[in-house]
Design an enzyme around this catalytic site. Structure first.
Site, PDB file in Angstrom:
ATOM      1  N   ARG A  67       0.824  -1.219   0.000  1.00 21.51           N
ATOM      2  CA  ARG A  67       0.000   0.000   0.000  1.00 21.51           C
ATOM      3  C   ARG A  67       0.852   1.260   0.000  1.00 21.51           C
ATOM      4  NH1 ARG A  67      -1.793   2.535   4.361  1.00 21.51           N
ATOM      5  NH2 ARG A  67      -1.841   0.682   5.660  1.00 21.51           N
ATOM      6  N   TYR A 120     -15.806  16.329 -15.949  1.00 18.16           N
ATOM      7  CA  TYR A 120     -16.307  14.953 -15.995  1.00 18.16           C
ATOM      8  C   TYR A 120     -17.350  14.734 -14.888  1.00 18.16           C
ATOM      9  CZ  TYR A 120     -16.019   9.992 -14.688  1.00 18.16           C
ATOM     10  OH  TYR A 120     -16.298   8.707 -14.313  1.00 18.16           O
ATOM     11  N   ASP A 192      -6.975  18.514 -15.069  1.00 11.56           N
ATOM     12  CA  ASP A 192      -7.206  17.125 -15.458  1.00 11.56           C
ATOM     13  C   ASP A 192      -6.856  17.045 -16.944  1.00 11.56           C
ATOM     14  OD1 ASP A 192      -8.295  14.731 -16.361  1.00 11.56           O
ATOM     15  OD2 ASP A 192      -9.979  14.803 -14.947  1.00 11.56           O
ATOM     16  N   LYS A 217      -7.433   5.693 -19.542  1.00 14.66           N
ATOM     17  CA  LYS A 217      -7.789   6.234 -20.858  1.00 14.66           C
ATOM     18  C   LYS A 217      -6.585   6.152 -21.794  1.00 14.66           C
ATOM     19  CE  LYS A 217     -11.507   7.192 -18.514  1.00 14.66           C
ATOM     20  NZ  LYS A 217     -12.469   6.117 -18.306  1.00 14.66           N
TER      21      LYS A 217
HETATM   22  C1  LIG Z   1     -11.679  13.517 -17.821  1.00  9.56           C
HETATM   23  C2  LIG Z   1     -11.777  12.421 -16.801  1.00  9.56           C
HETATM   24  N1  LIG Z   1     -11.201  12.590 -15.606  1.00  9.56           N
HETATM   25  C3  LIG Z   1     -11.269  11.647 -14.652  1.00  9.56           C
HETATM   26  C4  LIG Z   1     -11.937  10.470 -14.854  1.00  9.56           C
HETATM   27  C5  LIG Z   1     -12.024   9.465 -13.752  1.00  9.56           C
HETATM   28  O1  LIG Z   1     -11.102   8.463 -13.955  1.00  9.56           O
HETATM   29  P1  LIG Z   1     -11.287   6.983 -13.380  1.00  9.56           P
HETATM   30  O2  LIG Z   1     -12.461   6.375 -14.063  1.00  9.56           O
HETATM   31  O3  LIG Z   1      -9.967   6.332 -13.687  1.00  9.56           O
HETATM   32  O4  LIG Z   1     -11.519   7.119 -11.910  1.00  9.56           O
HETATM   33  C6  LIG Z   1     -12.562  10.241 -16.091  1.00  9.56           C
HETATM   34  C7  LIG Z   1     -13.283   8.989 -16.334  1.00  9.56           C
HETATM   35  O5  LIG Z   1     -13.960   8.827 -17.326  1.00  9.56           O
HETATM   36  C8  LIG Z   1     -12.478  11.242 -17.085  1.00  9.56           C
HETATM   37  O6  LIG Z   1     -13.058  11.101 -18.283  1.00  9.56           O
END
Ligand SMILES: Cc1ncc(COP(=O)(O)O)c(C=O)c1O
Length: 404
Positions: A67, A120, A192, A217
């Site tokens: 961890r 998101y 992000d 992604k």
């Molecule tokens: C732009 C964006 N940020 C963050 C996330 C969250 O990521 P995770 O699904 O790995 O928690 C997503 C998920 O689709 C996303 O599209």
């Protein structure tokens, strides 16, 4: 050949002991694997208390407990920090774990955060539900409206959170302007960068204080990884890592290994995603059954000039689209595409997928909140893969021709 593979019994221990100690003395010999091993181990052994203490106090390098970190996370962190031109990185169990750790590290009760209203849906839910429960005040503002962002700063504002390219409608954050606004108010800016990936955008080079990614992604790239990353200066990353360790948000070793394999081809894939997406976006935009296409490299995108300036190597494979005929047409289109471009509520894989944000990524929003950011009931999000773009056009043409 390994010693343990000898046909002769190698010792006189009981099967119970042999089984329990299996693998403890594995030595793979002189040859080294070309890829890093997957260190799937909960704990690390030490020859003495002194040696353990030196690792616990960071006097000597050494991992102790899964961890708290492991070699697969460490090598991924080093690579991601380098790709974002940043001093440091902490990987996490998911993109949401990474984002949560940043918010928790940089904000406390009584603080105020400004976030783009186009973030998101999962981030939106965190901002709407969890941060207020922690006594953190949140303002959602359309980051394209710079005057509204400037007006949202308060004396207790500590963070401005943006998406470089927003999910799902591909708004382009004007990072130089927005980051300058943050600096003028002595407020940190987190970005992000999931949709752009470090191959197309490096927010720290525009002055961002911290960058987050979902590694599920483009970085993983093959629909197999769950993970996230916090990237930035050491103090911010270590504060976020502290939250991740205490709350248990560690990235799994196999996922970290897969993410490392994925990012080896990231720049090549992003080039292919971007050029395919532009061809597909142009094709869809010109098609009579399509009402709207949002893709920043398309000349019709309202922020095309900004996108061209900030993204000289392309804007990736994502686009949002609407058909004439709203939800019914979208539903028929998804069915007609299945088998070629499957309905899959994620994005950024090497193969193209399509998703329906109103009922997946943006399900947590009220219909009114969705309407405000353009997530209509007819909106689809297309993630263009690295297939041959002419094949994709053919598949899209065939599916569109099935619609009334
Ligand atoms: C732009 C964006 N940020 C963050 C996330 C969250 O990521 P995770 O699904 O790995 O928690 C997503 C998920 O689709 C996303 O599209």
């Amino acid at each position: 050949m390994l010693e343990r593979m000898s046909a002769e019994p190698v010792n006189t221990e009981s099967p119970q002991t042999i089984a329990a100690r299996a693998g403890l003395e594995l030595n793979i010999g002189v040859g080294q694997p070309i890829q890093p091993a997957i260190h799937q181990s909960t704990v690390y052994t030490y020859p003495s208390l002194e040696a353990l203490e030196s690792a616990m106090t960071f006097e000597q390098p050494g991992f102790v407990y899964y961890r708290n970190g492991h070699p697969n996370a460490a090598v991924l962190e080093e690579t991601l920090a380098a790709l974002e031109y940043a001093p440091s990185c902490a990987v996490a169990a998911s993109g949401m774990a990474a984002i949560s750790s940043v918010f928790m590290a940089l904000l406390g009760a009584g603080d105020h955060l400004i976030a783009d209203s186009n973030v998101y849906g999962g981030t939106f839910a965190l901002l709407a539900v969890d941060l207020p429960q922690m006594g953190i005040e949140v303002s959602l503002v359309d980051a394209q409206d710079h005057a509204a962002v400037a007006a949202a700063f308060k004396p207790n504002t500590k963070l401005l959170h943006l998406e470089s390219l927003s999910n799902p409608t591909l708004r382009v954050a004007d990072l130089p302007v927005l980051i300058a606004l943050g600096k003028a108010h002595n407020v940190r800016v987190s970005v992000d960068n999931t949709f752009a990936s470090p191959a197309l955008m490096n927010p720290m080079q525009h002055g961002a204080d911290v960058v987050v990614h979902s590694l599920a992604k483009y970085i993983g790239g093959h629909g197999a990884v769950m993970g996230g990353a916090v990237i930035g200066p050491r103090d911010v990353v270590e504060a976020a890592r502290g939250k991740l360790l205490r709350l248990g948000g560690t990235m799994a070793a196999f996922d970290a290994w897969l993410a490392l394999m994925g990012l080896k081809t990231l720049p090549l894939r992003m080039r292919a995603h971007s050029s395919n997406a532009l061809q597909v976006a142009r094709f869809l935009y010109a098609h009579p059954k399509i009402a709207r296409v949002d893709h920043p490299s398309l000349a019709s995108h309202p922020q095309h000039d900004l996108a061209a300036r900030l993204y000289p190597h392309g804007t990736g494979g994502m686009m949002a689209l609407e058909l004439h005929g709203g939800f019914d047409a979208a539903s028929s289109f998804v069915k007609a595409l299945s088998g070629k471009i499957p309905l899959a509520p994620s994005l950024a894989d090497v193969s193209s997928t399509i998703s329906y944000p109103a009922r997946t990524s943006h399900r947590a929003l009220t219909p009114q909140a969705r309407a405000l950011i353009g997530v209509t009931d007819g909106l689809l999000r297309l993630s263009v893969g690295i297939e041959d773009a002419d094949d994709l056009e053919r598949d899209l043409t065939a599916a569109l021709s099935e619609l009334a």
